[in-house]
Design a protein around this motif. Structure first.
Motif, mmCIF file in Angstrom:
data_model
loop_
_atom_site.group_PDB
_atom_site.id
_atom_site.type_symbol
_atom_site.label_atom_id
_atom_site.label_comp_id
_atom_site.label_asym_id
_atom_site.label_seq_id
_atom_site.Cartn_x
_atom_site.Cartn_y
_atom_site.Cartn_z
ATOM 1 N N THR A 183 40.031 48.088 52.096
ATOM 2 C CA THR A 183 40.646 46.771 52.016
ATOM 3 C C THR A 183 41.965 46.814 51.242
ATOM 4 O OG1 THR A 183 38.485 45.684 52.091
ATOM 5 C CG2 THR A 183 40.325 44.401 51.226
ATOM 6 N N ASN A 184 42.973 46.152 51.771
ATOM 7 C CA ASN A 184 44.213 45.954 51.022
ATOM 8 C C ASN A 184 43.977 44.895 49.951
ATOM 9 O OD1 ASN A 184 45.517 47.713 52.838
ATOM 10 N ND2 ASN A 184 46.055 46.019 54.198
ATOM 11 N N SER A 185 44.565 45.086 48.780
ATOM 12 C CA SER A 185 44.381 44.127 47.694
ATOM 13 C C SER A 185 45.732 43.611 47.206
ATOM 14 C CB SER A 185 43.596 44.757 46.543
ATOM 15 O OG SER A 185 44.231 45.925 46.065
ATOM 16 N N TYR A 186 45.665 42.579 46.358
ATOM 17 C CA TYR A 186 46.866 41.927 45.852
ATOM 18 C C TYR A 186 46.796 41.804 44.337
ATOM 19 C CZ TYR A 186 47.590 40.692 50.737
ATOM 20 O OH TYR A 186 47.770 40.763 52.096
ATOM 21 N N GLN A 187 47.952 41.641 43.720
ATOM 22 C CA GLN A 187 48.029 41.438 42.275
ATOM 23 C C GLN A 187 48.905 40.219 42.001
ATOM 24 O OE1 GLN A 187 50.432 44.656 40.351
ATOM 25 N NE2 GLN A 187 50.488 45.587 42.392
ATOM 26 N N PHE A 188 48.513 39.455 40.969
ATOM 27 C CA PHE A 188 49.222 38.225 40.646
ATOM 28 C C PHE A 188 49.360 38.069 39.134
ATOM 29 C CE2 PHE A 188 46.922 37.253 44.612
ATOM 30 C CZ PHE A 188 47.975 36.870 45.434
ATOM 31 N N MET A 189 50.486 37.553 38.701
ATOM 32 C CA MET A 189 50.692 37.043 37.343
ATOM 33 C C MET A 189 50.198 38.005 36.258
ATOM 34 S SD MET A 189 52.204 34.196 37.972
ATOM 35 C CE MET A 189 52.133 33.397 36.377
ATOM 36 N N GLN A 224 48.632 44.207 28.951
ATOM 37 C CA GLN A 224 48.470 43.107 29.906
ATOM 38 C C GLN A 224 47.433 42.149 29.351
ATOM 39 O OE1 GLN A 224 47.557 44.094 34.089
ATOM 40 N NE2 GLN A 224 46.207 42.292 34.105
ATOM 41 N N LEU A 225 47.854 40.917 29.048
ATOM 42 C CA LEU A 225 46.984 39.924 28.438
ATOM 43 C C LEU A 225 46.395 38.947 29.450
ATOM 44 C CD1 LEU A 225 49.191 39.093 25.318
ATOM 45 C CD2 LEU A 225 47.268 40.691 25.464
ATOM 46 N N LEU A 226 47.071 38.752 30.554
ATOM 47 C CA LEU A 226 46.638 37.825 31.589
ATOM 48 C C LEU A 226 46.882 38.444 32.954
ATOM 49 C CD1 LEU A 226 48.282 34.532 30.215
ATOM 50 C CD2 LEU A 226 45.864 35.157 30.010
ATOM 51 N N GLY A 227 46.220 37.904 33.969
ATOM 52 C CA GLY A 227 46.566 38.278 35.324
ATOM 53 C C GLY A 227 45.472 38.989 36.093
ATOM 54 N N PHE A 228 45.830 39.315 37.318
ATOM 55 C CA PHE A 228 44.898 39.914 38.264
ATOM 56 C C PHE A 228 45.509 41.206 38.805
ATOM 57 C CE2 PHE A 228 44.523 35.357 38.192
ATOM 58 C CZ PHE A 228 43.148 35.115 38.144
ATOM 59 N N ALA A 229 45.081 42.341 38.277
ATOM 60 C CA ALA A 229 45.542 43.622 38.799
ATOM 61 C C ALA A 229 44.960 43.880 40.180
ATOM 62 C CB ALA A 229 45.161 44.752 37.850
ATOM 63 N N VAL A 230 43.717 43.407 40.385
ATOM 64 C CA VAL A 230 43.076 43.411 41.703
ATOM 65 C C VAL A 230 42.472 42.025 41.889
ATOM 66 C CG1 VAL A 230 41.373 44.488 43.218
ATOM 67 C CG2 VAL A 230 42.524 45.867 41.479
ATOM 68 N N ALA A 231 43.172 41.159 42.593
ATOM 69 C CA ALA A 231 42.660 39.790 42.794
ATOM 70 C C ALA A 231 41.388 39.849 43.638
ATOM 71 C CB ALA A 231 43.720 38.941 43.483
ATOM 72 N N PRO A 232 40.343 39.023 43.252
ATOM 73 C CA PRO A 232 40.311 37.955 42.254
ATOM 74 C C PRO A 232 39.693 38.378 40.912
ATOM 75 C CG PRO A 232 38.393 37.771 43.638
ATOM 76 C CD PRO A 232 39.130 39.011 44.090
ATOM 77 N N PHE A 233 39.858 39.639 40.523
ATOM 78 C CA PHE A 233 39.267 40.135 39.280
ATOM 79 C C PHE A 233 40.250 39.904 38.121
ATOM 80 C CE2 PHE A 233 37.527 42.523 42.796
ATOM 81 C CZ PHE A 233 36.166 42.518 42.544
ATOM 82 N N PHE A 234 39.950 38.958 37.262
ATOM 83 C CA PHE A 234 40.792 38.675 36.107
ATOM 84 C C PHE A 234 40.512 39.716 35.033
ATOM 85 C CE2 PHE A 234 41.619 36.750 31.993
ATOM 86 C CZ PHE A 234 42.885 36.206 32.184
#
Length: 222
Positions: A208-214, A56-66
């Motif tokens: 807390t529920n978390s989200y992942q992006f990109m 994984q080169l980019l993205g947020f496995a746990v937003a907002p942690f890049f």
């Protein structure tokens, strides 16, 4: 001639013959269901693959942690992959760092050429590190808070295949908190009321529920 008697005998003979007709077996050929795969497509290239390794080169496995990550996969068939995923990121603050990391197992299922859903379970860890500042630079870091939880992992994405080269992205995902494993914050030398309030707020971090992006990744399948 007794026509009534003849009709009755004919009826009985017909009724006795019906089971014999019903007992005959039909000769039926069952044609297996087939699925057409386009030559050269990503689905075609996934056929007979056994393993996958991607970064994984980019993205947020746990937003907002890049952050960055590593994925290890085993193909069950061309449309199903069992994966082990690891990723971590950091959110730098003025006098502290907040870090988040996830390690999990999931099942990736493809619907056709490249689109997939991902379902699994993660171990999520969030820590806070205080930074010591001395002579104009940061000299040391001390972990003061830890929140570990078991979460679900639900995501959608696309993965493309070119011979051995693999590229993909988890576009968006949701990680509901399932079970709090550990939640503690160091409150040494703090006012008791402030320490109680801080511990109460920190415990909510693990829940807390978390989200992942990109989550964009590159690698190989073989």
């Amino acid at each position: 001639m007794n026509f009534k008697y003849l009709a009755m005998n004919a009826s009985l003979s017909l009724l006795m013959a019906l089971p014999a007709f019903g007992a005959q077996k039909e000769m039926v050929t069952v044609v297996p269901r087939t699925h057409s795969v386009i030559e050269g497509s990503s689905e075609h290239k996934r056929i007979n693959q056994d393993y996958m390794v991607t970064t994984q080169l980019l993205g947020f496995a746990v937003a907002p942690f890049f952050g960055l990550g590593l994925n290890l996969g085993m193909y069950l068939d061309r449309n199903d992959i069992l994966q082990l995923e690891m990723a971590s990121g950091v959110l730098p603050l003025i006098i502290a760092n907040v870090r988040a990391s996830v390690v999990g197992v999931n099942w990736k299922h493809f619907y056709g050429n490249s689109f997939y859903t991902k379902l699994g379970v993660d171990h999520r860890s969030i820590t806070v590190e205080n930074l010591d500042y001395e002579n104009g630079q940061f000299t040391n870091s001390t972990v003061v808070g830890t929140a570990n939880a078991l979460t679900g992992n639900i995501a959608i994405g696309n993965q493309w295949q070119w011979d051995s080269f693999t590229m993909g992205c988890d576009w968006i995902g949701f990680n509901p908190s399932v079970l709090t494993l550990e939640s503690k914050y160091r409150t040494t030398n703090m006012d008791p009321d402030e320490a109680r309030d801080l511990n109460r707020e920190w415990k909510s971090v693990a829940k807390t529920n978390s989200y992942q992006f990109m989550r964009f990744y590159l690698g190989a399948s073989f």
